[in-house]
Design a protein around this motif. Structure first.
Motif, mmCIF file in Angstrom:
data_model
loop_
_atom_site.group_PDB
_atom_site.id
_atom_site.type_symbol
_atom_site.label_atom_id
_atom_site.label_comp_id
_atom_site.label_asym_id
_atom_site.label_seq_id
_atom_site.Cartn_x
_atom_site.Cartn_y
_atom_site.Cartn_z
ATOM 1 N N VAL A 126 -3.234 -4.913 10.994
ATOM 2 C CA VAL A 126 -1.970 -4.177 11.007
ATOM 3 C C VAL A 126 -0.827 -4.973 10.384
ATOM 4 O O VAL A 126 -0.067 -4.438 9.554
ATOM 5 C CB VAL A 126 -1.626 -3.731 12.442
ATOM 6 C CG1 VAL A 126 -0.195 -3.216 12.521
ATOM 7 C CG2 VAL A 126 -2.590 -2.639 12.895
ATOM 8 N N LEU A 130 1.144 -3.557 7.116
ATOM 9 C CA LEU A 130 2.575 -3.262 7.187
ATOM 10 C C LEU A 130 3.352 -4.032 6.122
ATOM 11 O O LEU A 130 4.264 -3.494 5.487
ATOM 12 C CB LEU A 130 3.110 -3.600 8.585
ATOM 13 C CG LEU A 130 2.682 -2.664 9.725
ATOM 14 C CD1 LEU A 130 3.228 -3.165 11.057
ATOM 15 C CD2 LEU A 130 3.152 -1.241 9.452
ATOM 16 N N THR A 134 5.347 -2.322 3.097
ATOM 17 C CA THR A 134 6.767 -2.639 2.927
ATOM 18 C C THR A 134 7.052 -3.095 1.502
ATOM 19 O O THR A 134 8.071 -2.717 0.903
ATOM 20 C CB THR A 134 7.201 -3.721 3.924
ATOM 21 O OG1 THR A 134 6.939 -3.281 5.260
ATOM 22 C CG2 THR A 134 8.683 -4.034 3.779
ATOM 23 N N CYS A 297 6.759 -9.875 0.433
ATOM 24 C CA CYS A 297 5.926 -9.041 1.307
ATOM 25 C C CYS A 297 4.481 -8.991 0.826
ATOM 26 O O CYS A 297 3.540 -9.063 1.630
ATOM 27 C CB CYS A 297 6.495 -7.626 1.390
ATOM 28 S SG CYS A 297 8.017 -7.480 2.345
ATOM 29 N N SER A 301 1.388 -10.335 2.852
ATOM 30 C CA SER A 301 0.311 -9.407 3.200
ATOM 31 C C SER A 301 -1.056 -10.028 2.953
ATOM 32 O O SER A 301 -1.951 -9.957 3.800
ATOM 33 C CB SER A 301 0.466 -8.116 2.398
ATOM 34 O OG SER A 301 -0.643 -7.262 2.607
#
Length: 323
Positions: A126, A130, A134, A297, A301
């Motif tokens: 998760v 996310l 993003t 991001c 990730s």
């Protein structure tokens, strides 16, 4: 973890090669996306035939009807159909909408991969999902800050161009998701075929399919290009064939054998990351705040996803307390 980091390195370089595809329309702007696709895949097929020729008999003996059928639909979904749908989505729906839809490729592939036996459960992925989502939203927001196109003639209802572009973008998303999952699973089955040879065989089949694409791309499109334009076009499609298709696909296939499907999905983010970096170099500018946030991001990730796949250290038996 040595194998994992080797797979991640292959995914990073593959993304660097694939990111060059986004520069092609700028480098050969006199030609349509369909012509660029036809030229790239024809060149890919030609180079693949030359490279695979010395081992053709050996490779052919190890492949049956099922394997050739798999090569046919993987080539169609991952190359011809995906590129055609993507180019159409950008042309009629805009880059902002297309980037938002295609940006969810890592999420789709990762969620499907989480259903494999022994895969990392979705709950551990998760944070990575996310962060990736993003990053894509940051890229989309940056694109949406510019002027929007595709409004309908009467200004009422859903614009036909935007609806068509959305459907094409969703089709491209589905097409490449099916390709990524199917290709990874076929590579796992075919231990006797190297990742590089599988890439070359894909190129041979893609080149044959591109012959059909070349007919409408060149015969039914107004030409009149100068000799210098054709030389630039030849250089661009040759570069894409060698770097993006042959080198990039071989590294992607190698990565697909080293990493679980839940981690393979995150590697797709590097294509977007390098496309952004090349765009900054081409435009000779620094990233904006939203673009920089997207880069952070995307990097977070991938690192988060790698951490989720790190094996737990073996539990040490508790030693009795000394008397």
């Amino acid at each position: 973890m040595g194998t994992t980091w080797l797979g991640v390195a292959c995914g990073i370089v593959a993304g660097a090669m694939w990111g060059l595809v986004f520069l092609a329309p700028e480098l050969a702007s006199a030609f349509t996306p369909l012509q660029l696709a036809a030229g790239r895949y024809l060149a890919y097929g030609l180079f693949a035939v030359l490279l695979v020729a010395p081992r053709w008999r050996t490779l052919r003996a190890g492949l049956g009807r099922r394997e050739w059928w798999a090569l046919a639909w993987l080539s169609l979904l991952g190359n011809i159909l995906y590129y055609a749908l993507l180019a159409t989505a950008v042309q009629v729906g805009g880059m902002a909408m297309t980037s938002l839809v295609i940006g969810f490729l890592p999420v789709a592939v990762t969620v499907i991969g989480s259903r494999d036996h022994g895969a990392v459960p979705v709950r551990k992925l998760v944070p990575s999902l996310l962060l990736g989502a993003t990053g894509i939203l940051c890229i989309g927001w940056q694109s949406l800050s510019g002027p929007l196109g595709g409004v309908s003639g009467d200004g009422r209802g859903i614009p036909v161009a935007e609806l068509t572009g959305l459907l094409c973008a969703v089709g491209a998303l589905v097409s490449w998701t099916v390709y990524a999952v199917g290709n990874s699973r076929w590579l796992a089955r075919l231990g006797h075929v190297s990742a590089h040879d599988w890439s070359l065989l894909t190129g041979v089949v893609t080149g044959a399919q591109a012959l059909l694409l070349a007919v409408p791309a060149f015969l039914f499109t107004p030409s009149g290009h100068a000799a210098a334009d054709w030389l630039r076009f030849a250089a661009v499609v040759t570069g894409l064939a060698i770097l993006a298709s042959i080198v990039g696909n071989a590294l992607w296939n190698r990565m697909s054998r080293l990493l679980p499907l839940t981690l393979v999905g995150q590697m797709i983010l590097f294509e977007t990351l390098f496309a952004l970096l090349y765009g900054f170099l081409w435009e000779q500018r620094l990233p904006t705040g939203m673009e920089l946030a997207a880069l952070v991001c995307v990097t977070g990730s991938v690192l988060s996803c790698v951490a989720a796949h790190r094996p737990k250290p073996p539990e040490t038996a508790r030693q009795p307390a000394p008397a």
